[in-house]
Design a protein around this motif. Structure first.
Motif, PDB file in Angstrom:
ATOM      1  N   GLY A 213       0.432  -1.098  -0.246  1.00 56.83           N
ATOM      2  CA  GLY A 213       0.224  -0.028  -0.107  1.00 56.83           C
ATOM      3  C   GLY A 213       0.897   0.870  -0.226  1.00 56.83           C
TER       4      GLY A 213
ATOM      5  N   TYR B 256       1.503   4.213  -2.793  1.00 54.16           N
ATOM      6  CA  TYR B 256       1.121   5.930  -2.550  1.00 54.16           C
ATOM      7  C   TYR B 256       2.070   6.725  -3.042  1.00 54.16           C
TER       8      TYR B 256
ATOM      9  N   GLY C 212      -3.536  -1.251  -4.473  1.00 48.33           N
ATOM     10  CA  GLY C 212      -3.986  -0.325  -3.804  1.00 48.33           C
ATOM     11  C   GLY C 212      -5.448  -1.448  -2.672  1.00 48.33           C
TER      12      GLY C 212
ATOM     13  N   TYR D 185      -4.930  -3.232   0.739  1.00 52.10           N
ATOM     14  CA  TYR D 185      -4.201  -2.445   0.590  1.00 52.10           C
ATOM     15  C   TYR D 185      -5.711  -1.744   1.488  1.00 52.10           C
ATOM     16  N   THR D 186      -6.295  -1.461   1.092  1.00 49.42           N
ATOM     17  CA  THR D 186      -7.743  -0.889   1.201  1.00 49.42           C
ATOM     18  C   THR D 186      -9.226  -1.682   1.929  1.00 49.42           C
TER      19      THR D 186
END
Length: 190
Positions: free
Chosen positions: A19, A23, A70, A73-74
């Motif tokens: 994650g 970013y 992502g 991670y989300t």
């Protein structure tokens, strides 16, 4: 159960690193996108093409990678959309059971099916070194491979979430050890 929770913590740490990497890719995507816009208009002024199909596709690929990497991670941070009509009012223990059932019977099988049905297309893309149909475009097989990676990461994080939710439901973990949301706050544990 302690050994399973240890596995879940390792998966969570790995997902967190992925994650954080995503970013940074957001910044790269913004940089490439900014250059594409500036290059197009500045290129018109100076009479030279300062952008290219490769740069435009790079921006698309970065967006795809951010989205695909992502997703796990989300999931870990509780950021996926859910229908909160009933769920929002449930106790943390009942939420844990609902999340466990959703993960085991829907998320993991769906992710496995996506991998299964995508596998052939990805292999075929690698076999022919598939390239963009646009002049000067990028290779397509690496981005197609990210579909497999993404859903593999979702399965991995789903396993972690199932372990944690089962531990909460079974009383092994206190209900107040709720997973964190994307804003870093603990979920409501009422």
């Amino acid at each position: 159960m302690q050994s399973l929770l240890s596995v879940a913590r390792k998966i969570d740490a790995f997902t967190c690193q992925i994650g954080k990497f995503a970013y940074w890719l957001v910044l790269a995507m913004i940089g490439v996108g900014t250059w594409n816009v500036i290059g197009r208009y500045l290129g018109n002024v100076v009479g030279q093409n300062l952008s290219s199909n490769a740069l435009i596709e790079t921006q698309w690929y970065l967006f795809d990678i951010v989205f695909l990497l992502g997703a796990a991670y989300t999931l870990q941070k509780g950021g996926h959309v859910r229908v909160d009509v009933f769920y929002d009012r449930w106790s943390r223990r009942r939420k844990a059971l609902a999340d466990f059932i959703g993960t085991v019977f829907f998320l993991i099988p769906f992710s496995a099916l996506v991998i299964y049905f995508s596998w052939g297309a990805v292999l075929k893309s690698w076999a022919v070194w598939e390239n963009s149909p646009d002049p000067g475009g990028l290779l397509r097989f690496p981005i197609k491979t990210m579909i497999l990676v993404s859903f593999g990461l979702l399965i991995l994080q789903g396993i972690s979430e199932a372990i944690k939710n089962w531990a909460i439901f079974s009383g092994y973990l206190p209900a107040d050890e709720a997973p964190k949301t994307l804003d870093g706050e603990a979920d409501d544990v009422s």
